[in-house]
Design an enzyme around this catalytic site. Structure first.
Site, PDB file in Angstrom:
ATOM      1  N   CYS A 134      98.454  22.007  47.795  1.00 54.12           N
ATOM      2  CA  CYS A 134      97.522  21.827  49.057  1.00 54.12           C
ATOM      3  C   CYS A 134      97.457  20.299  49.576  1.00 54.12           C
ATOM      4  O   CYS A 134      96.528  19.651  48.861  1.00 54.12           O
ATOM      5  CB  CYS A 134      96.302  22.412  49.082  1.00 54.12           C
ATOM      6  SG  CYS A 134      95.332  22.463  50.654  1.00 54.12           S
ATOM      7  N   CYS A 137      94.271  19.213  51.109  1.00 51.59           N
ATOM      8  CA  CYS A 137      93.022  19.336  50.174  1.00 51.59           C
ATOM      9  C   CYS A 137      93.011  18.081  49.357  1.00 51.59           C
ATOM     10  O   CYS A 137      92.082  17.295  49.029  1.00 51.59           O
ATOM     11  CB  CYS A 137      93.100  20.602  49.148  1.00 51.59           C
ATOM     12  SG  CYS A 137      93.378  22.161  49.950  1.00 51.59           S
ATOM     13  N   ASP A 138      94.192  17.582  48.925  1.00 53.36           N
ATOM     14  CA  ASP A 138      94.278  16.657  48.006  1.00 53.36           C
ATOM     15  C   ASP A 138      95.190  15.439  48.150  1.00 53.36           C
ATOM     16  O   ASP A 138      95.014  14.336  47.596  1.00 53.36           O
ATOM     17  CB  ASP A 138      95.329  17.443  46.640  1.00 53.36           C
ATOM     18  CG  ASP A 138      94.627  18.325  46.038  1.00 53.36           C
ATOM     19  OD1 ASP A 138      93.224  18.437  46.002  1.00 53.36           O
ATOM     20  OD2 ASP A 138      95.133  19.399  45.558  1.00 53.36           O
TER      21      ASP A 138
END
Ligand code: FAD
Ligand code: NAP
Length: 310
Positions: A134, A137-138
């Site tokens: 992701c 997300c990261d």
């Protein structure tokens, strides 16, 4: 007993809930193991949902969907479903992870799909410590650093573009020299100065230490090896169908599945079992788009309404 149980709260499940409740079904519960929204919430941008000309993140786009459904009476339970079965008296049983069994007259399965792992050495060991599926997300953890992306589909290329906005460099590693992604995305990637294409190449190993990933060993088809000194690798190698909830105690599926594990449905999203519908990415021949999943959900919601009223 519920009129309708919806399993999964992505675009298909939410739209099924909207149509079923707005159409008059009273006891409709959507079981979603996480926050509603589905896999698109992990996407950094979406620009092909009709009627929304602005480019926005998947998270922003899905934000209002649950509110609209709840207005018509859809209930959300944050629960993971383990199994769906059907008794001889025609009632469905929805078994929750904690052991609770919920009865329902009809069920729509909308469990979608989940990012696949590549199986590369080191991937599991460093998952969450430099290996990610992701970028939204990261990605920020790698601000101004170099990262690698593995895969050649729409997800890999779109997320490589997203990461190129944050990171100093993105190595896009793909096992062939042709991409599966749409031509317009391929063009954008090729034009991006921060993305280096590492083609006809496979990842031999993801390496690191206690702090996480610190390198990716790559080999091309001629046997040339490279050690990419990156602290992160994003793996986008396709999706697995989430059909586990349909598997019965004897190992057989509740309804017909295709060779790849997708649920076989007709144009009304009816499965081979009466009262059981499937919508979205997990059904056969799904176009795997938000708008298509929503369309499937609407069809399934209308059909479930008809089934229960009959
Ligand atoms: P999903 O969105 O997968 O939702 C399924 C839901 O079911 C999930 O929320 C999951 O938590 C839940 N669930 C699963 N199992 C259980 C269980 N046992 N119990 C309870 N809940 C469960 N499409 C586009 O149209 N445009 C794009 O630009 C685009 N970009 C994308 C970018 C990325 C990174 C990804 C991954 C996908 C993208 N897609 C895009 C595809 C799109 O996201 C999917 O086609 C769509 O989300 C499918 O919707 P769905 O409702 O069928 O399934
Ligand atoms: P995908 O289209 O299946 O692509 C997976 C990619 O990973 C392929 O390039 C494949 O290589 C590669 N791959 C698979 N296994 C591998 C392994 N073990 N090691 C290395 N590489 C491997 O998956 P996706 O990109 O996640 O897309 C899924 C679906 O969602 C598609 O239908 C896609 O169109 C859709 N989607 C749409 C959008 C959009 O509309 N904007 C955005 C994202 C996703 P090969 O090509 O050699 O097989």
């Amino acid at each position: 007993m519920l009129d309708l149980a919806i399993i999964g709260g992505g675009p298909a499940g939410l739209t099924a809930g909207l149509y079923a409740t707005r159409g008059g079904l009273k006891d409709v519960v959507m079981f979603e193991k996480g926050m509603p929204g589905g896999q698109i919430t992990s996407s950094s941008e979406i620009e092909n949902y009709p009627g929304i000309p602005e480019v926005m993140s998947g998270m922003d786009m899905m934000d209002k969907w649950p509110k609209q459904c709840m207005r018509f009476g859809l209930k959300h339970r944050m629960d993971e479903v383990s199994r769906i079965s059907k008794r001889d008296d025609g009632v469905f049983e929805v078994l929750l992870l904690g052991g609770e069994v919920v009865e329902a007259k009809s069920v729509i399965v909308c469990t979608g799909s989940t990012p696949r792992r590549s199986g590369v050495k080191g991937e599991s060991l460093f998952f969450g410590r430099g290996v990610s599926t992701c970028a939204t997300c990261d990605g920020f953890f790698y601000k101004d650093k170099e990262v690698a992306v593995l895969g050649g589909g729409d997800t890999a290329l779109e997320e490589a573009l997203y990461l190129a906005n944050i990171c100093s460099k993105v190595y896009l590693i793909h096992r062939r020299d042709e991409f599966r992604a749409s031509p317009v995305t391929v063009e954008k990637v090729k034009k991006n100065q921060k993305i280096e294409l590492v083609l006809n190449s496979v990842v031999d190993e993801i390496v690191g230490d206690n702090a996480g990933v610190n390198g990716v060993f790559v080999e091309d088809k001629h046997g040339n090896k490279r050690d990419l000194k990156v602290p992160g690798i994003f793996v986008f190698v396709g999706m697995n169908v989430n059909n586990e909830v349909l598997m019965q105690e004897d190992g057989k599926p509740l309804c017909e599945l295709s060779e790849n594990g997708n649920v076989v449905v007709d144009l009304k999203m009816k499965t081979s079992l009466k009262g059981l519908f499937a919508a979205g990415d997990l059904r056969v021949d799904a176009s795997k788009q938000v708008v298509c999943a929503a369309g499937d959900g609407a069809t399934a919601g209308i059909q479930a309404l008809e089934y229960v009223n009959e």
